[in-house]
Each structure stands twice: as structure tokens, then as C-alpha cells.
Design a protein around this motif. Sequence first.
Motif, mmCIF file in Angstrom:
data_model
loop_
_atom_site.group_PDB
_atom_site.id
_atom_site.type_symbol
_atom_site.label_atom_id
_atom_site.label_comp_id
_atom_site.label_asym_id
_atom_site.label_seq_id
_atom_site.Cartn_x
_atom_site.Cartn_y
_atom_site.Cartn_z
ATOM 1 N N SER A 176 -55.336 64.714 114.032
ATOM 2 C CA SER A 176 -56.155 66.017 113.660
ATOM 3 C C SER A 176 -57.417 66.217 114.435
ATOM 4 C CB SER A 176 -56.335 65.956 112.149
ATOM 5 O OG SER A 176 -56.688 64.366 111.760
ATOM 6 N N PHE A 181 -55.367 70.869 116.779
ATOM 7 C CA PHE A 181 -54.395 71.026 115.581
ATOM 8 C C PHE A 181 -55.915 71.900 114.544
ATOM 9 C CE2 PHE A 181 -51.734 67.405 117.425
ATOM 10 C CZ PHE A 181 -50.121 68.518 116.401
ATOM 11 N N PRO A 182 -55.444 73.102 114.284
ATOM 12 C CA PRO A 182 -54.194 73.681 114.579
ATOM 13 C C PRO A 182 -53.478 74.086 115.114
ATOM 14 C CG PRO A 182 -55.473 75.107 113.314
ATOM 15 C CD PRO A 182 -56.387 73.440 112.934
#
Length: 293
Positions: A176, A181-182
Motif C-alpha cells: 500500500s 494501489f488501488p
Amino acid sequence: MRSQLLSAHPVRTALGASIVAGVALWFSRGAMDVVGGVETGARVAMLPSWPELAGLVVLLLVICVAGALKRPHARSGVVAERTLSWDSTRADALRPLYALALLLVPYLPWLPDRVPAVRILAGPGRWWLWAVAIGQVIWILASRIGWKFQLDRRIASFAIFGVSLAVYASTWAQVSQTGFFPGGDEPHYLVITQSLLRDHDFKIENNHERGDYAEYFPSRLRPDYRARGRNGEIYSIHPVGLPILAAPAYALGGYRAVVWFLMGVAATTDALLWLWTLTLTGSGAAATFAWAA
């Protein structure tokens, strides 16, 4: 008392496993990064010093050899010789450590560039591989030496759930931070979820116009559709099943809550797979191997 000849088989097994584990631990203590992009960039590795490599190999040699040696027990009326012998059972239990050689793959010259997925073994995946290898060593020792376990399915399934969730959470904590991401279709599913929660429909054009996706996606996101519907509205080409399931989680905590929800679903699936395999085979070892694989 005649001394027992040492078999070369347990010697090779113990020494080889210790060397592989020592080198793998040295690579595990290093770090790798990609400079210039995920697909076209160059891999840069930062590894510990060579003396540390030698020290880790010696340390693992001592641990593995000590674990593979045994002292002969004195029988009644017979004085045991003060010599050590190799225990083939314990030496063979070290075989799973050879799998740690996979940790060297991300540092090979060309394969990680052709197959970027193997780079995970230089990241969070390395600790997962260590856990599986050590767990198998312990399990083999337990089964061959004769340790008895009173396996409680409920406790074991909760343990599988907890370990799986911890692995997923630690992996997500690492990836992350990369800024990727996302990504992929993930933000498009989240837009559908937002439309369902805020507009009570699946028409996503107004959600994109308002920039609802800015809550989790930093760049501009265009609607992912093929053609407008008969009513002139835009509907996403992605299925609505997952957004419907994720809607309660998003309503409670946004994108992070959805990630935790999905990790919980995956961990629950792992626990159910373990229980199903245990019921089918009657073997805790087979169930644990299926879960780890």
C-alpha cells in the motif's frame, strides 16, 4: 561396543540444508528496489556484508548439525561410548529448508525481469516462505519422533484464520506504500460501491463528475464502460456483485475497511479449506500443507 558407521546421507542432508538456510537468511536480511518503473526499471539490491554471510552460514551449520546429532543411550549394565552419531530422522526433517533456495530467485540476472511476480520473494513473501519451511520441519519432527497432539479443530481453524489474516495484512501494509494501489479495476469497483451508497443506483457518470474516487485514487479516473444504456446513462462494465458485498464495509470505513473485509473473506476461505481438507483426508499434515500451498 562396536561403533556405528556414520551414513553419508544424513551428513549431506544436514550440511546442505544448513548452507542453503544460511545463504537464504543472508538474502532475507537484504532489500531490493526497482528504479525507473516496475516493468522497465532496473533492480537494485542492497545486501549485508560478506562477513555476515559467513557468520550466518556458520550459525545455521551449528544449529542444524546440533539438531541432527544424538547421543547414544546407555543400556543397563553397559557403559555408553562418549561419541555422537547422526540421527537420520532428524536430518531428514531438515529437507524443507532446501525450499529456501527460492529466495535467491529474485536476485538472478534475467528471470525476475521476465517474470516480475517472483520479486515478491524479495519482499513480504520471503517471511511467508520461511514460516512454511520452518513449520514443515517442526511438523516432520513431530510426526517421526512420535509427538502426540490433541488437535482441536475449532482452535486450529481459528489459528489458520489468524495466521492468514496476519500474512495478508502485513503484505498489504507493504504494497500500500508503493502508490500502485488501488489500481487496475479496483477503483472502478469502488466507484460502483459509492454510487450504490450515495445515489442508490448503478449510474456512475455523476460519481465520476463529482470526483468521488478522489477519496482513494489520486489521479483522474474515467468511467469504464462500452456504450451508454438505453436511458442514456453510463453503467460500468464490471459486475455489481462485489460492490454490493463491499458496500457495508465502505459505509463504515471507506477504502481501508473494504480491504480489511476482503482480507477477512480470504482468511475465512483459508480456514474453511483447511477444515475441508482435514475432514476429507483425516490428516492434519495434509490439511496444513494444502493451506500453506
